[in-house]
Design an enzyme around this catalytic site. Structure first.
Site, short mmCIF file in Angstrom:
data_model
loop_
_atom_site.label_atom_id
_atom_site.label_comp_id
_atom_site.label_asym_id
_atom_site.label_seq_id
_atom_site.Cartn_x
_atom_site.Cartn_y
_atom_site.Cartn_z
N HIS A 64 0.83 -1.21 0.00
CA HIS A 64 0.00 0.00 0.00
C HIS A 64 0.87 1.26 0.00
O HIS A 64 2.03 1.25 0.41
CB HIS A 64 -0.93 0.02 1.22
CG HIS A 64 -0.19 0.09 2.53
ND1 HIS A 64 0.35 1.27 3.01
CD2 HIS A 64 0.10 -0.85 3.44
CE1 HIS A 64 0.93 1.05 4.18
NE2 HIS A 64 0.81 -0.24 4.46
N GLU A 82 -1.81 -6.97 7.53
CA GLU A 82 -0.50 -6.69 8.11
C GLU A 82 -0.33 -7.51 9.38
O GLU A 82 -1.26 -8.17 9.86
CB GLU A 82 -0.40 -5.18 8.40
CG GLU A 82 0.92 -4.71 9.01
CD GLU A 82 2.14 -5.03 8.15
OE1 GLU A 82 2.47 -6.24 8.06
OE2 GLU A 82 2.76 -4.11 7.62
#
Length: 307
Positions: free
Chosen positions: A90, A181
């Protein structure tokens, strides 16, 4: 005698087909590497299938790679498959280490952190890179996966909408819970309720069983690297078992990419925010349960120094 009604156990062994991308090479410095100006790192080279596919040397490097992957899958035993994974990190988010244990302040919120203007610009660079590579014959991703955290959902949207890639109009990636994550502790890595993400990205598709509330975030413990590796073995095994496509895009996080590279036997390669790394992965389905090795416990909250 085995129970005929019992589901047989199996596992996948993953490995990287090296020599395809510059990121595979030990001589490539991750800190200086620019995927956008190097065709995603594609190495100019011959493939064993070139004589069959391109006897007159008229095809592009990407076209020859796509055919090579097709040939690998065509000639492999039924329990082996090859997939080209485009792993995208990202763009830059508003969160950082100093703020990661808080929800926000008067100006910013980093719970399930959003992208900064820089992060949006980084995703636009990815979009422009795909457009440039389409002209060079890059194989279009056939499946798109995205982490449910909003910085990834937005990165994927900016990266792929109006890119010219097949299957992106409308852009409907599959949201995968395990693609997140490193879990726990940091509020920037806790996710919003499904209804919030769904309202922001109404075209996105959520995998079966995706819960309304975040069931994975733990406020006082942080997932260890080895535990994260086990999570990504499970994720990749699910994808290899359920997705028959050979070119996949996964928009995710730095820790996630670190684990994916580790479990597929790729060398360590650190991505900047907004970076992309392609990896050609061989997945071999084997009978029985795989060995997980030593899995470290999750880490407790660190003691923060007082100002």
């Amino acid at each position: 005698m085995a129970n005929p009604n019992q589901t047989p156990q199996f596992h996948y062994h993953f490995s990287t087909v090296t020599g395809i991308f510059l990121q595979d090479e030990e001589t490539t410095d991750a800190s200086k590497f620019d995927f956008a100006s190097t065709d995603f790192g594609l190495i100019p080279r011959a493939y064993p299938s070139d004589a069959e596919f391109d006897p007159n040397n008229g095809k592009t490097q990407w076209e020859r790679l796509a055919y090579y992957i097709e040939a690998l899958n065509r000639h492999s035993p039924p329990d082996t498959q090859y997939k080209l994974l485009f792993l995208g990190r990202h763009g830059q988010g508003v969160h950082n280490c100093h703020y990661s244990l808080l929800n926000g302040d008067d100006d910013l919120t980093w719970f399930d952190a959003l992208l900064t203007d820089v992060g949006i610009s980084q995703a636009r660079t990815v979009n422009e890179t795909w457009k440039a590579q389409i002209k060079k014959g890059i194989p279009h991703p056939q499946s798109y996966y995205v982490s449910p955290l909003r910085r990834c959902c937005e990165t994927a949207r900016v990266s792929f909408e109006e890119s010219g890639l097949r299957g992106t109009e409308p852009f409907q990636p599959l949201v995968k819970e395990l693609l997140r994550e490193t879990l726990g502790l940091h509020t920037c890595d806790a996710r919003s309720p499904k209804s919030v993400v769904e309202a922001a990205y109404p075209k996105y598709v959520f995998e079966d069983g995706f819960s309304e509330e975040d069931r994975l975030h733990v406020p006082d413990l942080r997932e260890s690297d080895s535990a994260r590796d086990v999570r990504f073995i499970e994720l990749l095994s699910d994808i290899f078992a359920s997705d028959g496509n050979s070119v996949l895009s996964l928009t995710t996080h730095s820790g996630a990419i670190m684990s994916i590279l580790h479990v597929v036997g790729h060398r360590k390669f650190t991505l900047e925010t907004g970076g992309v790394i392609p990896v050609l992965v061989r997945g071999e389905r084997k009978e029985g349960k795989g060995e997980k090795g030593v899995v470290e416990p999750w880490w407790p909250k660190p003691e923060c120094p007082k100002n």
